[in-house]
Design a protein around this motif. Structure first.
Motif, PDB file in Angstrom:
ATOM      1  N   PRO A  78      29.906 -11.400   9.785  1.00 45.20           N
ATOM      2  CA  PRO A  78      29.969 -10.446  10.894  1.00 45.20           C
ATOM      3  C   PRO A  78      28.732 -10.561  11.783  1.00 45.20           C
ATOM      4  O   PRO A  78      27.666 -10.968  11.334  1.00 45.20           O
ATOM      5  CB  PRO A  78      30.024  -9.088  10.199  1.00 45.20           C
ATOM      6  CG  PRO A  78      29.548  -9.324   8.824  1.00 45.20           C
ATOM      7  CD  PRO A  78      29.775 -10.758   8.497  1.00 45.20           C
ATOM      8  N   ALA A  83      29.593  -3.982  12.225  1.00 43.06           N
ATOM      9  CA  ALA A  83      30.848  -4.702  12.021  1.00 43.06           C
ATOM     10  C   ALA A  83      31.083  -4.967  10.539  1.00 43.06           C
ATOM     11  O   ALA A  83      32.215  -4.854  10.046  1.00 43.06           O
ATOM     12  CB  ALA A  83      30.831  -6.019  12.799  1.00 43.06           C
ATOM     13  N   ALA A  84      30.040  -5.296   9.810  1.00 44.50           N
ATOM     14  CA  ALA A  84      30.158  -5.536   8.366  1.00 44.50           C
ATOM     15  C   ALA A  84      30.558  -4.254   7.651  1.00 44.50           C
ATOM     16  O   ALA A  84      31.417  -4.278   6.766  1.00 44.50           O
ATOM     17  CB  ALA A  84      28.843  -6.072   7.814  1.00 44.50           C
ATOM     18  N   GLU A  86      32.191  -1.699   8.902  1.00 42.45           N
ATOM     19  CA  GLU A  86      33.586  -1.399   9.245  1.00 42.45           C
ATOM     20  C   GLU A  86      34.541  -2.263   8.424  1.00 42.45           C
ATOM     21  O   GLU A  86      35.559  -1.782   7.929  1.00 42.45           O
ATOM     22  CB  GLU A  86      33.829  -1.607  10.740  1.00 42.45           C
ATOM     23  CG  GLU A  86      33.165  -0.571  11.612  1.00 42.45           C
ATOM     24  CD  GLU A  86      33.246  -0.910  13.094  1.00 42.45           C
ATOM     25  OE1 GLU A  86      33.788  -1.984  13.457  1.00 42.45           O
ATOM     26  OE2 GLU A  86      32.761  -0.093  13.894  1.00 42.45           O
ATOM     27  N   THR A  87      34.209  -3.533   8.275  1.00 43.97           N
ATOM     28  CA  THR A  87      35.047  -4.435   7.481  1.00 43.97           C
ATOM     29  C   THR A  87      35.100  -3.978   6.031  1.00 43.97           C
ATOM     30  O   THR A  87      36.172  -3.940   5.416  1.00 43.97           O
ATOM     31  CB  THR A  87      34.501  -5.879   7.559  1.00 43.97           C
ATOM     32  OG1 THR A  87      34.476  -6.292   8.924  1.00 43.97           O
ATOM     33  CG2 THR A  87      35.354  -6.840   6.748  1.00 43.97           C
ATOM     34  N   ILE A  88      33.962  -3.616   5.466  1.00 44.20           N
ATOM     35  CA  ILE A  88      33.909  -3.142   4.083  1.00 44.20           C
ATOM     36  C   ILE A  88      34.727  -1.870   3.925  1.00 44.20           C
ATOM     37  O   ILE A  88      35.505  -1.737   2.970  1.00 44.20           O
ATOM     38  CB  ILE A  88      32.451  -2.928   3.642  1.00 44.20           C
ATOM     39  CG1 ILE A  88      31.746  -4.275   3.513  1.00 44.20           C
ATOM     40  CG2 ILE A  88      32.393  -2.157   2.330  1.00 44.20           C
ATOM     41  CD1 ILE A  88      30.245  -4.177   3.319  1.00 44.20           C
ATOM     42  N   ARG A  90      37.240  -0.825   5.761  1.00 40.85           N
ATOM     43  CA  ARG A  90      38.655  -1.147   5.910  1.00 40.85           C
ATOM     44  C   ARG A  90      39.201  -1.789   4.628  1.00 40.85           C
ATOM     45  O   ARG A  90      40.286  -1.438   4.150  1.00 40.85           O
ATOM     46  CB  ARG A  90      38.859  -2.081   7.106  1.00 40.85           C
ATOM     47  CG  ARG A  90      40.315  -2.361   7.440  1.00 40.85           C
ATOM     48  CD  ARG A  90      40.490  -3.223   8.686  1.00 40.85           C
ATOM     49  NE  ARG A  90      39.916  -4.553   8.505  1.00 40.85           N
ATOM     50  CZ  ARG A  90      38.807  -4.996   9.106  1.00 40.85           C
ATOM     51  NH1 ARG A  90      38.156  -4.218   9.946  1.00 40.85           N
ATOM     52  NH2 ARG A  90      38.355  -6.207   8.887  1.00 40.85           N
ATOM     53  N   GLN A  91      38.444  -2.694   4.034  1.00 38.80           N
ATOM     54  CA  GLN A  91      38.894  -3.356   2.811  1.00 38.80           C
ATOM     55  C   GLN A  91      38.933  -2.389   1.626  1.00 38.80           C
ATOM     56  O   GLN A  91      39.842  -2.456   0.797  1.00 38.80           O
ATOM     57  CB  GLN A  91      38.003  -4.557   2.498  1.00 38.80           C
ATOM     58  CG  GLN A  91      38.221  -5.700   3.474  1.00 38.80           C
ATOM     59  CD  GLN A  91      37.268  -6.859   3.266  1.00 38.80           C
ATOM     60  OE1 GLN A  91      36.241  -6.720   2.614  1.00 38.80           O
ATOM     61  NE2 GLN A  91      37.618  -8.002   3.831  1.00 38.80           N
ATOM     62  N   GLU A  94      42.079  -0.408   1.981  1.00 41.61           N
ATOM     63  CA  GLU A  94      43.229  -1.228   1.612  1.00 41.61           C
ATOM     64  C   GLU A  94      43.333  -1.363   0.088  1.00 41.61           C
ATOM     65  O   GLU A  94      44.415  -1.262  -0.485  1.00 41.61           O
ATOM     66  CB  GLU A  94      43.109  -2.612   2.248  1.00 41.61           C
ATOM     67  CG  GLU A  94      44.299  -3.517   1.993  1.00 41.61           C
ATOM     68  CD  GLU A  94      44.154  -4.877   2.658  1.00 41.61           C
ATOM     69  OE1 GLU A  94      44.975  -5.745   2.344  1.00 41.61           O
ATOM     70  OE2 GLU A  94      43.219  -5.063   3.472  1.00 41.61           O
TER      71      GLU A  94
END
Length: 136
Positions: A78, A83-84, A86-88, A90-91, A94
């Motif tokens: 990222p 951004a990192a 947000e990715t974490i 989101r994952q 999920e």
């Protein structure tokens, strides 16, 4: 003339190589320096040249380290900490959803099995393979 290594010393050196940190570069010089703790002297690289166990352990560990490094290089990084994060997040969401789905499916399977046994199906019938599909 240098002394021969005992099988116990060779096992210890092989263990050092197998336990080598995945993030640290593996070189023969580093192995020789690490072997000092077992041998009480720093051997040369050539001292290990005719020791198949040491050479094999080196090749296997070197391949694992290289594979790990290449795998990490292929993962997109990222551009920022936000951004990192947000990715974490989101994952993680999920993963939570998938765990809930798996739990629901497991509960449904338990219910199906319970009802099948109550209504007279035998274990052999429950474990029977699915019939082959005839597509003719």
């Amino acid at each position: 003339m240098p002394r021969a290594f005992t099988p116990k010393e060779l096992k210890a050196i092989v263990a050092i190589i197998r336990d080598w940190p995945i993030k640290q570069k593996l070189t023969w010089d580093d192995i020789c320096k690490a072997s000092e703790s077992v041998l009480d002297f720093v051997p040369s690289r050539q001292a290990f040249a005719d020791k198949p166990a040491v050479i094999n352990a080196y090749k296997v560990r070197k391949a694992a380290i290289t594979s790990h490094r290449d795998k990490l290089a292929s993962i997109p990084k990222p551009k920022s900490l936000t951004a990192a994060a947000e990715t974490i997040a989101r994952q993680q969401e999920e993963i939570r959803q998938l765990k809930n789905e798996v739990q629901a499916m497991a509960e449904m399977a338990r219910r199906f099995i319970h009802n099948a046994v109550i209504h007279g199906l035998k274990r052999e019938q429950l474990n029977a393979p699915l019939p082959k599909v005839d597509r003719k």
